[in-house]
Design a protein around this motif. Structure first.
Motif, PDB file in Angstrom:
ATOM      1  N   LEU A 132      48.766  -6.458   1.700  1.00 50.27           N
ATOM      2  CA  LEU A 132      48.013  -6.782   0.497  1.00 50.27           C
ATOM      3  C   LEU A 132      47.185  -8.044   0.683  1.00 50.27           C
ATOM      4  O   LEU A 132      46.037  -8.120   0.304  1.00 50.27           O
ATOM      5  N   GLU A 158      56.460 -10.484   0.086  1.00 49.64           N
ATOM      6  CA  GLU A 158      55.909  -9.833   1.261  1.00 49.64           C
ATOM      7  C   GLU A 158      56.054 -10.719   2.491  1.00 49.64           C
ATOM      8  O   GLU A 158      56.508 -10.281   3.539  1.00 49.64           O
ATOM      9  N   PRO A 207      53.446   0.632  -0.639  1.00 49.83           N
ATOM     10  CA  PRO A 207      52.284   0.822  -1.524  1.00 49.83           C
ATOM     11  C   PRO A 207      52.671   0.783  -3.004  1.00 49.83           C
ATOM     12  O   PRO A 207      51.904   0.286  -3.829  1.00 49.83           O
ATOM     13  N   LEU A 244      53.065  -2.786  -3.974  1.00 52.40           N
ATOM     14  CA  LEU A 244      51.743  -3.407  -4.004  1.00 52.40           C
ATOM     15  C   LEU A 244      50.982  -2.966  -5.250  1.00 52.40           C
ATOM     16  O   LEU A 244      50.122  -3.687  -5.749  1.00 52.40           O
ATOM     17  N   GLY A 245      51.318  -1.778  -5.759  1.00 52.58           N
ATOM     18  CA  GLY A 245      50.691  -1.291  -6.984  1.00 52.58           C
ATOM     19  C   GLY A 245      50.981  -2.188  -8.176  1.00 52.58           C
ATOM     20  O   GLY A 245      50.230  -2.202  -9.144  1.00 52.58           O
ATOM     21  N   ASN A 253      46.314  -1.294  -8.114  1.00 53.22           N
ATOM     22  CA  ASN A 253      46.449   0.036  -7.529  1.00 53.22           C
ATOM     23  C   ASN A 253      45.414   0.310  -6.441  1.00 53.22           C
ATOM     24  O   ASN A 253      45.648   1.132  -5.561  1.00 53.22           O
ATOM     25  N   ALA A 302      46.606  -0.897  -3.146  1.00 52.87           N
ATOM     26  CA  ALA A 302      47.870  -0.196  -2.914  1.00 52.87           C
ATOM     27  C   ALA A 302      47.607   1.220  -2.426  1.00 52.87           C
ATOM     28  O   ALA A 302      48.273   1.710  -1.514  1.00 52.87           O
ATOM     29  N   THR A 305      48.358   3.250   1.525  1.00 51.41           N
ATOM     30  CA  THR A 305      49.072   4.487   1.862  1.00 51.41           C
ATOM     31  C   THR A 305      48.635   5.023   3.217  1.00 51.41           C
ATOM     32  O   THR A 305      49.246   5.942   3.733  1.00 51.41           O
ATOM     33  N   ASN A 328      50.516   6.592  -7.472  1.00 47.29           N
ATOM     34  CA  ASN A 328      50.466   5.133  -7.432  1.00 47.29           C
ATOM     35  C   ASN A 328      50.077   4.500  -8.763  1.00 47.29           C
ATOM     36  O   ASN A 328      50.565   3.437  -9.127  1.00 47.29           O
ATOM     37  N   CYS A 380      50.090  -1.958 -12.856  1.00 44.59           N
ATOM     38  CA  CYS A 380      49.307  -2.973 -12.155  1.00 44.59           C
ATOM     39  C   CYS A 380      49.194  -4.258 -12.984  1.00 44.59           C
ATOM     40  O   CYS A 380      49.498  -4.270 -14.179  1.00 44.59           O
TER      41      CYS A 380
END
Lengths: 638, 79
Positions: free
Chosen positions: A100, A341, A369, A372-373, A377, A380, A384, A400, A405
């Motif tokens: 990200l 992360e 992902p 991260l969404g 999004n 994210a 994928t 997702n 978000c």
């Protein structure tokens, strides 16, 4: 000495500090675009050092130059000269990549073309190497040398290795390998000059192929893994000593991945993340809101024409201000995600719940992902790409947007603080969990309908736990906050002006009343939402404009009612019950993703049908779930 | 003694004899350090028992059991 042009190609295994090195070399002035014909992001930067112009090209982090995922294919093709550099000018601001934080950074107008002509400079490959896992990292070095290119090795994490009792004789290793080696601490930008000087020296010399290399090659030019390891054992081992000591990572894991504590800690960590995000930001959000409120009152007293005054107070200050005041919330949210992360914990969460995911037809790899969404999004969905199975990736893309978000968070925060002031954090947690549950259920259903059965397994590296670099995280969080504010000044301002115009027309109508244009449109659609407990026309309008970006929902309500959070807190309870508000929040969570997300779904899947199918899926699910929440709540006596 | 990676207990170490997966998976395992001849240790299981965590070339790798069952290892005979 005449000016030279050196092209540095950055490669390295994941988690070896490649991004930190890139940031410190280019000072974060990155140019983010796409590889020609690929959806994989290309990052590069230009700078001067000494008499030389440098162009740094960052290749996706890989364990090997043999391609495995789509990202790695780019690395492979580029290194073999099969992928040309893109036109500098055509580079758009796209996200992508595996992490990200790498995404979108620096794509804010500073993307100039280099002053020098894009000629063929001398190419030097710089590989970042985690000295803690030297042998594994050197496997790729051999692959790079086999390509017959100039290679410089940047040994990273030397301090950490020292603490762990690993002694590395860098000079001796450089002699054995016949490749220049520079120790760096990428996080702190240490030894940058030494690295650059070595790159210059290497560029000035002819390509040198180490004499041991032919012995390590197979007939097809690939590296013999076992022979290479044997070579390391005989030649490198004497200069690379490891003490047998338990790494702190294993001690931390014995707690974080323990059968009894793992899940409680996981849930607690998630809870703390949202609690902290909400609690820390609330006073700052209130303060900013109060400032906009005061500004609005001040403007109202100015001797301005009524129409302009109304546009400024109701539209710009009320609408945009109500959104902008949530910037601290966005900052802390992205700070938290980046912290998880970079600390290494995110990878553990994949392992923790992989088995559960398997039952739903997806692998733990889809979890990153999803997390991260929680930020946005769009990146994210791009993330994928690291999912190998096409079917699984498609599912990951389609579900997702159920992950809540950051743009939806201000809506939750506003409504919770008005309707559930005592349980705000719990309500927000509930919404996030509901998003995850729906995403899982949708994955299960989709996996029955999407053809293609190939199941890929899970093979991931668990990086050592590292204390995240504070500066890097702040920069990352600030980048997203800036985007949020910028959005408020552009598309949200535009939406707000449209809403204001529609709320003021036809001439002579009471502003924001049912008789205004916007009121008539709202009343046309509102019946759809009446069974869900939010039948007032203002919510219908807010949801329509929320398609532009979710935070516009607040901006819309604020514009129609002519004020920020404080004013909304007195008006909203008149036209919606707390249960209706909750159903509304569920609808906001699940209904159509924003325009940007729809576009990225189309781009990543290559088909409009998927993007349209997703809109249909989301609207249906959102309506059903909100209905259940509203009527279920009623049955329970709320 | 020959076993599969899956049969190793936590803390146990062994040497990789052969990797019987498809070539793509094998390539992936090798680039992460799981190469024939390399010493591999089973670090720990996870709360749900799958995947499990191994260490090879000082790299921690999480593998699902279906793959671990395809990796043959040689355990040194104890004294």
């Amino acid at each position: 000495m005449s000016n030279g042009f050196i092209k540095v190609i950055l490669v390295g295994n994941p988690n070896t500090g490649k991004t930190s090195l890139l940031n410190s070399l280019t000072g974060m002035r990155l140019h983010v675009g796409n590889w020609p014909g690929k959806t994989v992001e290309k990052k590069e930067g230009y700078f001067k050092y000494g008499d030389y112009d440098f162009n740094v090209v960052d290749l996706p982090g890989t364990y090997s130059i043999a391609p495995y995922s789509e990202e790695e294919r780019v690395t492979y093709a580029y290194l073999r000269g099969e992928l040309a550099d893109s036109e500098c000018a055509s580079a758009a601001c796209h996200g992508g990549g595996k992490r990200l934080r790498n995404r979108q950074q620096g794509c804010h107008g500073s993307a100039q073309c280099p002053s020098i002509a894009l000629g063929q400079g001398t190419e030097v490959i710089v590989q970042t190497i985690d000295v803690n896992a030297l042998e594994r990292n050197l496997l790729m070095t051999m692959e790079l040398l086999a390509l017959g290119k100039r290679v410089v090795l940047a040994f990273n994490f030397n301090q950490e290795a020292k603490r762990r009792g690993i002694t590395v004789d860098i000079q001796a290793i450089a002699e054995v390998l016949q490749v220049p080696v520079v120790p760096i601490e990428a996080n702190r930008g240490e030894n940058k000059e030494a690295l650059l000087n070595t790159i210059i020296k290497t560029a000035d010399m002819p390509v040198h192929t180490p004499d041991y290399l032919p012995r390590l090659l197979k007939d097809n030019g690939e590296i013999h893994h076992d022979d290479t390891l044997q070579f390391f054992k005989e030649r490198i081992r004497p200069y690379y000593q490891t003490e047998k000591s338990q790494h702190h990572t294993e001690r931390i894991d014995s707690f974080l991945l323990n059968r009894y504590t793992a899940f409680p800690v996981f849930i607690l960590a998630m809870f703390l993340m949202f609690a902290a995000t909400f609690t820390i930001s609330t006073p700052i959000v209130d303060l900013i809101d109060a400032c906009f409120g005061a500004l609005g009152e001040g403007v109202a007293r100015l001797p301005l024409p009524g129409l302009l005054k109304s546009l400024l107070t109701e539209g710009v200050i009320g609408g945009v201000g109500s959104v902008v005041s949530f910037a601290p919330l966005i900052f802390i949210l992205f700070f938290m995600i980046a912290f998880f992360e970079d600390s290494g914990y995110l990878g553990r969460t994949v392992v923790l719940i992989d088995r559960l995911f398997q039952k739903f037809g997806i692998s733990g790899q889809s979890f990153i992902p999803m997390i991260l969404g929680f930020g946005c999004n769009v990146p994210a969905i791009m993330a994928t790409r690291t999912i190998k199975s096409r079917k699984e990736r498609l599912i990951g893309i389609m579900v997702n947007s159920f992950m809540s978000c950051g743009a939806r968070l201000p809506v939750y925060a506003l409504f919770s603080s008005i309707f559930f002031p005592k349980n705000a954090v719990l309500v927000i947690m509930l919404l996030y969990l509901a998003g995850i549950v729906v995403a899982f259920a949708a994955s299960r259903v989709l996996s029955m309908f999407i053809p293609g059965g190939e199941q890929t397994s899970l093979i991931i590296e668990l990086p050592p736990y590292r204390v995240p670099h504070f500066g890097n995280i702040v920069k990352h969080a600030w980048f997203h906050t800036k985007e949020f504010i910028k959005r408020a000044g552009t598309i949200i301002l535009a939406s707000v002006i449209i809403i204001w115009v529609l709320a003021s027309l036809p001439l002579g109508v009471e502003y924001g009343s049912e008789q205004s244009f916007i009121g008539s449109i709202g009343k046309l659609i509102a019946p759809i939402f009446r069974p869900l407990g939010f039948g007032d026309w203002t919510y219908a309008i807010a949801l329509i404009f929320g398609f532009v970006a979710k935070e516009v929902i607040i901006g819309t309500l604020a514009t129609i009612h002519g004020g920020g959070e404080e004013i909304l807190a007195t008006i909203l309870p008149n036209n919606i019950s707390p249960l209706g508000a909750l159903a509304f929040l569920f609808f906001v969570l699940l209904y159509v993703p924003c325009v940007a997300t729809v576009a990225v779904v189309q781009k990543e899947t290559g088909k409009w049908q998927y993007a349209l199918a997703q809109i249909g899926l989301n609207l249906t699910v959102a309506w059903l779930v909100s209905w259940l929440v509203y009527h279920g709540g009623k049955l329970l006596g709320f | 003694m020959t076993k599969t990676l899956y049969q190793l207990r936590a803390g146990e170490k062994a040497r990789i004899r052969s990797i019987g997966t498809d070539p793509v998976t094998k390539e992936r395992l090798e680039s992460l350090g799981m190469i024939e001849g390399v010493e591999v240790g089973m670090v720990r299981s996870t709360p749900l028992g799958n995947p499990r965590i191994y260490r090879a070339l000082n790299t921690m790798i999480a593998l699902r059991n279906d793959i671990a069952k395809l990796v043959e290892v040689e355990v040194a005979d104890h004294e």
